[in-house]
Design a protein around this motif. Sequence first.
Motif, PDB file in Angstrom:
ATOM      1  N   UNK A 100     -45.608  10.035 -20.092  1.00  0.00           N
ATOM      2  CA  UNK A 100     -45.685  11.494 -20.148  1.00  0.00           C
ATOM      3  C   UNK A 100     -46.568  12.054 -19.044  1.00  0.00           C
ATOM      4  N   UNK A 101     -47.670  11.370 -18.745  1.00  0.00           N
ATOM      5  CA  UNK A 101     -48.554  11.808 -17.659  1.00  0.00           C
ATOM      6  C   UNK A 101     -47.804  11.799 -16.332  1.00  0.00           C
ATOM      7  N   UNK A 102     -47.028  10.731 -16.092  1.00  0.00           N
ATOM      8  CA  UNK A 102     -46.242  10.655 -14.852  1.00  0.00           C
ATOM      9  C   UNK A 102     -45.198  11.772 -14.823  1.00  0.00           C
ATOM     10  N   UNK A 103     -44.576  12.036 -15.967  1.00  0.00           N
ATOM     11  CA  UNK A 103     -43.580  13.103 -16.043  1.00  0.00           C
ATOM     12  C   UNK A 103     -44.170  14.465 -15.745  1.00  0.00           C
ATOM     13  N   UNK A 104     -45.365  14.728 -16.262  1.00  0.00           N
ATOM     14  CA  UNK A 104     -46.033  16.006 -15.985  1.00  0.00           C
ATOM     15  C   UNK A 104     -46.447  16.085 -14.522  1.00  0.00           C
ATOM     16  N   UNK A 105     -46.945  14.975 -13.993  1.00  0.00           N
ATOM     17  CA  UNK A 105     -47.319  14.942 -12.575  1.00  0.00           C
ATOM     18  C   UNK A 105     -46.128  15.289 -11.683  1.00  0.00           C
ATOM     19  N   UNK A 106     -44.951  14.786 -12.041  1.00  0.00           N
ATOM     20  CA  UNK A 106     -43.768  15.016 -11.201  1.00  0.00           C
ATOM     21  C   UNK A 106     -43.410  16.494 -11.114  1.00  0.00           C
ATOM     22  N   UNK A 107     -43.534  17.224 -12.213  1.00  0.00           N
ATOM     23  CA  UNK A 107     -43.170  18.641 -12.165  1.00  0.00           C
ATOM     24  C   UNK A 107     -44.231  19.452 -11.411  1.00  0.00           C
ATOM     25  N   UNK A 108     -45.506  19.064 -11.521  1.00  0.00           N
ATOM     26  CA  UNK A 108     -46.540  19.730 -10.726  1.00  0.00           C
ATOM     27  C   UNK A 108     -46.330  19.449  -9.241  1.00  0.00           C
ATOM     28  N   UNK A 109     -45.933  18.231  -8.914  1.00  0.00           N
ATOM     29  CA  UNK A 109     -45.654  17.884  -7.516  1.00  0.00           C
ATOM     30  C   UNK A 109     -44.473  18.695  -6.986  1.00  0.00           C
ATOM     31  N   UNK A 110     -43.443  18.851  -7.819  1.00  0.00           N
ATOM     32  CA  UNK A 110     -42.293  19.669  -7.435  1.00  0.00           C
ATOM     33  C   UNK A 110     -42.710  21.109  -7.198  1.00  0.00           C
ATOM     34  N   UNK A 111     -43.515  21.666  -8.090  1.00  0.00           N
ATOM     35  CA  UNK A 111     -43.968  23.043  -7.934  1.00  0.00           C
ATOM     36  C   UNK A 111     -44.770  23.223  -6.644  1.00  0.00           C
ATOM     37  N   UNK A 112     -45.614  22.251  -6.333  1.00  0.00           N
ATOM     38  CA  UNK A 112     -46.395  22.336  -5.104  1.00  0.00           C
ATOM     39  C   UNK A 112     -45.495  22.361  -3.869  1.00  0.00           C
ATOM     40  N   UNK A 113     -44.478  21.517  -3.877  1.00  0.00           N
ATOM     41  CA  UNK A 113     -43.562  21.461  -2.725  1.00  0.00           C
ATOM     42  C   UNK A 113     -42.750  22.741  -2.579  1.00  0.00           C
ATOM     43  N   UNK A 114     -42.444  23.394  -3.703  1.00  0.00           N
ATOM     44  CA  UNK A 114     -41.613  24.587  -3.689  1.00  0.00           C
ATOM     45  C   UNK A 114     -42.416  25.888  -3.751  1.00  0.00           C
ATOM     46  N   UNK A 115     -43.749  25.750  -3.774  1.00  0.00           N
ATOM     47  CA  UNK A 115     -44.629  26.927  -3.887  1.00  0.00           C
ATOM     48  C   UNK A 115     -44.312  27.758  -5.126  1.00  0.00           C
ATOM     49  N   UNK A 116     -44.142  27.053  -6.249  1.00  0.00           N
ATOM     50  CA  UNK A 116     -43.868  27.688  -7.537  1.00  0.00           C
ATOM     51  C   UNK A 116     -45.139  27.636  -8.381  1.00  0.00           C
TER      52      UNK A 116
END
Length: 224
Positions: A100-116
């Motif tokens: 779950x920690x890895x899953x949450x990290x992935x969406x934060x990483x996506x948001x950072x890349x997309x400036x969301x």
Amino acid sequence: MDSFHRVGHRTAASSVTVLAQLFGITALILLLIWLLHFREGLNLDSENPYQIFNVHPFLMYFGFIFFGAQAMMAFKTVAAERDIKKFSHMFLHVIAITLGIVGIYSVFKFHDKQNIKNMYSLHSWIGMGTFCLYGLQWLFGFTLFMFPKATEGTRRRAMPWHISYGRALLYMSVCAALTGLMEKVGFLKLQDNNESRLINFTGLAILLFGITVDLSITLARYLY
């Protein structure tokens, strides 16, 4: 007569447990078809931000919800010595939290890349709240029932609360998954009816998985 009813409940509980596994595996297969066939696959280290994002729904379902449910059923529906069931219960929850920690990290990483912006939706609020409470529930259970372990009387009084919180967290995690799927549908503005139907069936399978897991745990008191 009591023995007859116990046999009937044992059969029902076992059948519901098998049904829960079927719904869980079905949801996993449908989710993988969606992510691999319609959504470009998943890769946490990809240069494609959408492949990074796809790690999130996969791990939050398979890693967090599916393994968390397995931990609940392992303790209540598996015929084994109590200490083995307790260890399996704890260890499967550790796997769920880790993935779950890895899953949450992935969406934060996506948001950072997309400036969301992060944590802007109801889905994110429910999901993060569920995950934080899940971690507290595990810590609470480990301290009371594993180490250093409370007195027998305290454990007996705490057990109904522990079970009730676990069941509530199961439904909260299912709610987070369903709101996440609907949020993604709205974001993508899907035109492909096949993809829309696939997402709907995935959500339905996840919902039925949660319901049957809860039923199997409720009926498990009659197993042994």
